[in-house]
Design a protein around this motif. Structure first.
Motif, short mmCIF file in Angstrom:
data_model
loop_
_atom_site.label_atom_id
_atom_site.label_comp_id
_atom_site.label_asym_id
_atom_site.label_seq_id
_atom_site.Cartn_x
_atom_site.Cartn_y
_atom_site.Cartn_z
N HIS A 23 43.44 40.07 51.21
CA HIS A 23 44.70 39.93 50.47
C HIS A 23 44.55 40.04 48.96
O HIS A 23 45.40 40.60 48.28
N ALA A 24 43.47 39.53 48.38
CA ALA A 24 43.30 39.56 46.93
C ALA A 24 43.06 40.97 46.40
O ALA A 24 43.33 41.25 45.23
N ASN A 25 42.58 41.88 47.24
CA ASN A 25 42.35 43.25 46.79
C ASN A 25 43.64 43.97 46.44
O ASN A 25 43.62 44.91 45.64
N TYR A 26 44.75 43.55 47.00
CA TYR A 26 46.02 44.16 46.62
C TYR A 26 46.32 43.92 45.14
O TYR A 26 46.93 44.76 44.48
N LEU A 27 45.87 42.78 44.60
CA LEU A 27 46.05 42.52 43.17
C LEU A 27 45.28 43.53 42.33
O LEU A 27 45.77 43.99 41.30
N VAL A 28 44.07 43.88 42.77
CA VAL A 28 43.28 44.89 42.07
C VAL A 28 44.01 46.24 42.12
O VAL A 28 44.09 46.95 41.11
N TRP A 29 44.55 46.58 43.26
CA TRP A 29 45.26 47.85 43.40
C TRP A 29 46.52 47.86 42.55
O TRP A 29 46.89 48.89 41.99
N MET A 30 47.18 46.71 42.43
CA MET A 30 48.36 46.63 41.57
C MET A 30 47.95 46.87 40.12
O MET A 30 48.66 47.55 39.38
N GLU A 31 46.80 46.35 39.72
CA GLU A 31 46.31 46.60 38.36
C GLU A 31 46.02 48.08 38.14
O GLU A 31 46.36 48.63 37.08
N LEU A 32 45.42 48.72 39.12
CA LEU A 32 45.17 50.16 39.01
C LEU A 32 46.49 50.92 38.85
O LEU A 32 46.61 51.81 38.01
N GLY A 33 47.47 50.55 39.65
CA GLY A 33 48.79 51.19 39.56
C GLY A 33 49.46 50.93 38.22
O GLY A 33 50.06 51.83 37.63
N ARG A 34 49.34 49.71 37.72
CA ARG A 34 49.95 49.35 36.43
C ARG A 34 49.32 50.15 35.30
O ARG A 34 50.02 50.69 34.44
N ASN A 35 48.00 50.24 35.29
CA ASN A 35 47.32 51.03 34.26
C ASN A 35 47.72 52.49 34.33
O ASN A 35 47.95 53.12 33.29
#
Length: 142
Positions: A23-35
């Motif tokens: 579940h926490a990896n989705y936060l990393v992916w959200m950061e990639l998307g945000r950048n």
């Protein structure tokens, strides 16, 4: 709506014992998307903000988990500007299956701009006018 799509290949290391994305990896992916959104849609970079002595920490996050992704699958992170009030900025996310478009998660992150030295909040309108203007333009296009 102004948005970007960022492709993610689910790596084995991102899965848990059940074989689904932890579940926490989705936060990393959200950061990639945000950048990606900030660079591609707004023409800005967090790196430049930091060089000027500012940071943009997450102050709130919300995720709704739907159908889990698994190792070997591909996902698309759709990212857009959800809200901006001059101090706080909120990004919206959908992470979908690349092959079907089915939604795996939806989420939001809220950020505030602060000084690097003492973490005091700053108004983008005064300190980072280019960010302020780009956020306003993105909201108008949305």
């Amino acid at each position: 709506m102004l948005y970007t799509e960022t492709k993610i290949e689910v790596r084995y290391a991102e899965t848990d014992q059940m074989g689904v994305v932890y579940h926490a990896n989705y936060l990393v992916w959200m950061e990639l998307g945000r950048n990606h959104f900030i660079e591609e849609s707004l023409g800005l970079r967090y790196y430049d903000m930091e060089q000027l002595g500012f940071l943009s920490p997450v102050i709130d996050v919300s995720i709704h988990y739907g159908k889990p992704l698994r190792y070997g699958q591909e996902a698309i992170v759709k990212t857009w500007l959800l809200a901006y009030d001059g101090l706080r900025v909120t990004y919206g996310y959908e992470i979908c299956y690349a092959d079907s478009g089915e939604i795996a998660i939806t989420g939001e992150t809220k950020h505030v701009c602060v000084t690097k030295d003492d973490f005091k909040p700053v108004a983008l309108k005064r300190e980072l006018k280019d960010w302020h203007e780009k956020y306003l333009q993105a909201l108008e296009e949305g």
